[in-house]
Design a protein around this motif. Structure first.
Motif, PDB file in Angstrom:
ATOM      1  N   GLU A 118       1.010  -1.370   0.024  1.00 47.71           N
ATOM      2  CA  GLU A 118       0.060   0.112   0.081  1.00 47.71           C
ATOM      3  C   GLU A 118       0.866   1.112   0.078  1.00 47.71           C
ATOM      4  OE1 GLU A 118      -2.671   2.116   3.417  1.00 47.71           O
ATOM      5  OE2 GLU A 118      -3.012  -0.148   2.987  1.00 47.71           O
ATOM      6  N   ARG A 119       0.470   2.284  -0.763  1.00 47.77           N
ATOM      7  CA  ARG A 119       1.352   3.617  -0.816  1.00 47.77           C
ATOM      8  C   ARG A 119       0.721   4.777  -0.701  1.00 47.77           C
ATOM      9  NH1 ARG A 119       4.753   2.342  -6.525  1.00 47.77           N
ATOM     10  NH2 ARG A 119       5.907   0.687  -5.575  1.00 47.77           N
ATOM     11  N   ASP A 120       1.149   5.622  -0.058  1.00 49.97           N
ATOM     12  CA  ASP A 120       0.524   7.011   0.242  1.00 49.97           C
ATOM     13  C   ASP A 120       1.714   7.952  -0.836  1.00 49.97           C
ATOM     14  OD1 ASP A 120      -1.060   6.693   2.064  1.00 49.97           O
ATOM     15  OD2 ASP A 120       0.059   6.578   3.692  1.00 49.97           O
ATOM     16  N   TRP A 121       1.037   9.041  -1.373  1.00 45.50           N
ATOM     17  CA  TRP A 121       1.766   9.666  -2.214  1.00 45.50           C
ATOM     18  C   TRP A 121       1.962  11.245  -1.773  1.00 45.50           C
ATOM     19  CZ3 TRP A 121       3.978   7.163  -6.095  1.00 45.50           C
ATOM     20  CH2 TRP A 121       3.316   5.850  -6.520  1.00 45.50           C
ATOM     21  N   GLU A 122       3.275  11.706  -2.179  1.00 41.75           N
ATOM     22  CA  GLU A 122       3.529  12.977  -2.067  1.00 41.75           C
ATOM     23  C   GLU A 122       3.470  13.698  -3.320  1.00 41.75           C
ATOM     24  OE1 GLU A 122       6.358  13.219   1.879  1.00 41.75           O
ATOM     25  OE2 GLU A 122       7.323  13.317  -0.198  1.00 41.75           O
ATOM     26  N   PHE A 123       3.458  15.092  -3.115  1.00 43.90           N
ATOM     27  CA  PHE A 123       3.531  15.868  -4.635  1.00 43.90           C
ATOM     28  C   PHE A 123       4.370  16.979  -4.384  1.00 43.90           C
ATOM     29  CE2 PHE A 123      -0.413  14.116  -3.964  1.00 43.90           C
ATOM     30  CZ  PHE A 123      -0.673  13.612  -5.268  1.00 43.90           C
ATOM     31  N   GLN A 124       5.347  16.855  -5.645  1.00 45.32           N
ATOM     32  CA  GLN A 124       6.685  17.748  -5.388  1.00 45.32           C
ATOM     33  C   GLN A 124       6.550  18.649  -6.519  1.00 45.32           C
ATOM     34  OE1 GLN A 124      10.284  15.779  -5.593  1.00 45.32           O
ATOM     35  NE2 GLN A 124      11.465  17.474  -4.854  1.00 45.32           N
ATOM     36  N   VAL A 131       7.571  20.262  -1.117  1.00 48.91           N
ATOM     37  CA  VAL A 131       6.704  18.947  -1.184  1.00 48.91           C
ATOM     38  C   VAL A 131       5.526  19.070  -0.408  1.00 48.91           C
ATOM     39  CG1 VAL A 131       6.716  16.470  -0.637  1.00 48.91           C
ATOM     40  CG2 VAL A 131       8.764  17.477  -1.415  1.00 48.91           C
ATOM     41  N   TYR A 132       4.349  18.515  -0.943  1.00 52.55           N
ATOM     42  CA  TYR A 132       2.938  18.791  -0.533  1.00 52.55           C
ATOM     43  C   TYR A 132       2.552  17.376  -0.115  1.00 52.55           C
ATOM     44  CZ  TYR A 132       3.912  23.296  -2.362  1.00 52.55           C
ATOM     45  OH  TYR A 132       4.258  24.532  -2.611  1.00 52.55           O
ATOM     46  N   ASP A 133       1.501  17.393   0.765  1.00 51.66           N
ATOM     47  CA  ASP A 133       0.791  16.016   0.949  1.00 51.66           C
ATOM     48  C   ASP A 133      -0.414  16.038  -0.096  1.00 51.66           C
ATOM     49  OD1 ASP A 133       2.420  15.491   3.268  1.00 51.66           O
ATOM     50  OD2 ASP A 133       1.132  16.425   4.653  1.00 51.66           O
ATOM     51  N   ASP A 134      -1.147  16.872  -0.255  1.00 51.03           N
ATOM     52  CA  ASP A 134      -2.150  16.988  -1.207  1.00 51.03           C
ATOM     53  C   ASP A 134      -1.620  17.686  -2.626  1.00 51.03           C
ATOM     54  OD1 ASP A 134      -4.353  16.061   0.488  1.00 51.03           O
ATOM     55  OD2 ASP A 134      -4.376  17.985   1.693  1.00 51.03           O
ATOM     56  N   ASP A 135      -2.404  17.252  -3.609  1.00 52.08           N
ATOM     57  CA  ASP A 135      -1.897  17.681  -4.886  1.00 52.08           C
ATOM     58  C   ASP A 135      -2.451  19.071  -5.203  1.00 52.08           C
ATOM     59  OD1 ASP A 135      -1.225  18.030  -7.413  1.00 52.08           O
ATOM     60  OD2 ASP A 135      -2.743  16.356  -8.198  1.00 52.08           O
ATOM     61  N   PRO A 136      -1.911  20.046  -5.299  1.00 53.56           N
ATOM     62  CA  PRO A 136      -2.031  21.514  -5.408  1.00 53.56           C
ATOM     63  C   PRO A 136      -2.137  21.911  -7.207  1.00 53.56           C
ATOM     64  CG  PRO A 136       0.122  21.542  -4.973  1.00 53.56           C
ATOM     65  CD  PRO A 136      -0.191  19.976  -4.786  1.00 53.56           C
ATOM     66  N   GLU A 137      -1.936  20.892  -7.789  1.00 55.60           N
ATOM     67  CA  GLU A 137      -1.675  21.043  -9.266  1.00 55.60           C
ATOM     68  C   GLU A 137      -0.659  21.860  -9.786  1.00 55.60           C
ATOM     69  OE1 GLU A 137      -5.339  21.139 -11.520  1.00 55.60           O
ATOM     70  OE2 GLU A 137      -6.413  19.834 -10.081  1.00 55.60           O
ATOM     71  N   ILE A 141       3.878  28.526  -4.441  1.00 54.36           N
ATOM     72  CA  ILE A 141       4.937  29.365  -4.136  1.00 54.36           C
ATOM     73  C   ILE A 141       5.529  30.067  -5.697  1.00 54.36           C
ATOM     74  CG2 ILE A 141       7.441  29.492  -3.331  1.00 54.36           C
ATOM     75  CD1 ILE A 141       5.003  29.026  -1.161  1.00 54.36           C
ATOM     76  N   CYS A 142       5.741  29.045  -6.408  1.00 56.91           N
ATOM     77  CA  CYS A 142       6.436  29.191  -7.812  1.00 56.91           C
ATOM     78  C   CYS A 142       5.725  29.234  -8.995  1.00 56.91           C
ATOM     79  CB  CYS A 142       7.576  28.530  -8.021  1.00 56.91           C
ATOM     80  SG  CYS A 142       7.583  27.004  -8.388  1.00 56.91           S
ATOM     81  N   GLY A 143       4.466  28.456  -8.878  1.00 57.03           N
ATOM     82  CA  GLY A 143       3.571  28.273 -10.003  1.00 57.03           C
ATOM     83  C   GLY A 143       3.762  27.334 -10.731  1.00 57.03           C
ATOM     84  N   SER A 144       4.756  26.405 -10.654  1.00 60.46           N
ATOM     85  CA  SER A 144       5.377  25.263 -11.556  1.00 60.46           C
ATOM     86  C   SER A 144       4.376  24.235 -11.321  1.00 60.46           C
ATOM     87  CB  SER A 144       6.646  24.748 -11.197  1.00 60.46           C
ATOM     88  OG  SER A 144       7.611  25.966 -11.263  1.00 60.46           O
ATOM     89  N   GLU A 145       4.252  23.294 -12.350  1.00 54.62           N
ATOM     90  CA  GLU A 145       3.591  21.874 -12.069  1.00 54.62           C
ATOM     91  C   GLU A 145       4.065  21.273 -10.901  1.00 54.62           C
ATOM     92  OE1 GLU A 145       3.064  17.776 -14.623  1.00 54.62           O
ATOM     93  OE2 GLU A 145       3.274  19.493 -15.665  1.00 54.62           O
ATOM     94  N   CYS A 146       3.044  20.265 -10.250  1.00 49.86           N
ATOM     95  CA  CYS A 146       3.449  19.312  -9.401  1.00 49.86           C
ATOM     96  C   CYS A 146       3.357  17.810  -9.746  1.00 49.86           C
ATOM     97  CB  CYS A 146       2.822  19.401  -7.784  1.00 49.86           C
ATOM     98  SG  CYS A 146       3.008  21.080  -7.206  1.00 49.86           S
TER      99      CYS A 146
END
Length: 151
Positions: A118-124, A131-137, A141-146
């Protein structure tokens, strides 16, 4: 009870015993696999519509694991139906399998091995590396894709 994903109809999964699915699966099928769906429905397959509470529970869990963006509406409804019916999910979809594991839902894979953990994912952020726990898309901070990654 086995709850069938579209891949079960496409790959002619050998169904024995009681089966179920959700109405949206029929929409994903081509003519040939659609005939299999129709035949199973005619022979007693249960077509289940999960309630909103179960759907919301699955969405929260998928958000927690980081898989929500990988799941279609059909996938979420299949997971909710499997949860409500206390069934076993039949799918080769790894994101669905990961969420099913978190929900303590049994899994049968069709052609694939199935998940091994089982995996939990992070978003970078690909720009600044935050690094974020939830996907901000987009990075606030900088506006780049995660992108999704393992912790």
């Amino acid at each position: 009870m086995r709850v069938l994903d579209a891949s079960a109809f496409i790959k002619e999964y050998n169904t024995t015993g009681r089966t179920a699915t959700v109405p949206r699966v029929r929409e994903e099928l081509t003519a040939e696999s659609g005939y299999r769906f129709d035949a199973l429905e005619g022979s007693g397959m249960h077509v289940h519509v999960p309630d909103a509470t179960a759907i919301e529970h699955v969405e929260r869990t998928a958000r927690d694991t980081g898989d929500l963006d990988e799941l279609s509406e059909t996938d979420v409804r299949l997971l909710a139906a499997t949860l409500e019916l206390d069934g076993t999910l039949v799918t080769d979809d790894y994101a669905m399998q990961n969420v099913a594991e978190k929900l303590s839902i049994g899994i049968d894979s069709i052609d694939q091995e199935g998940i091994t953990e089982e995996r939990d994912w992070e978003f970078q952020c690909v720009g600044c590396g935050r690094v974020y726990d939830d996907d901000p898309e987009r990075c606030p901070i900088c506006g780049s894709e995660c992108t999704r990654k393992r912790p």
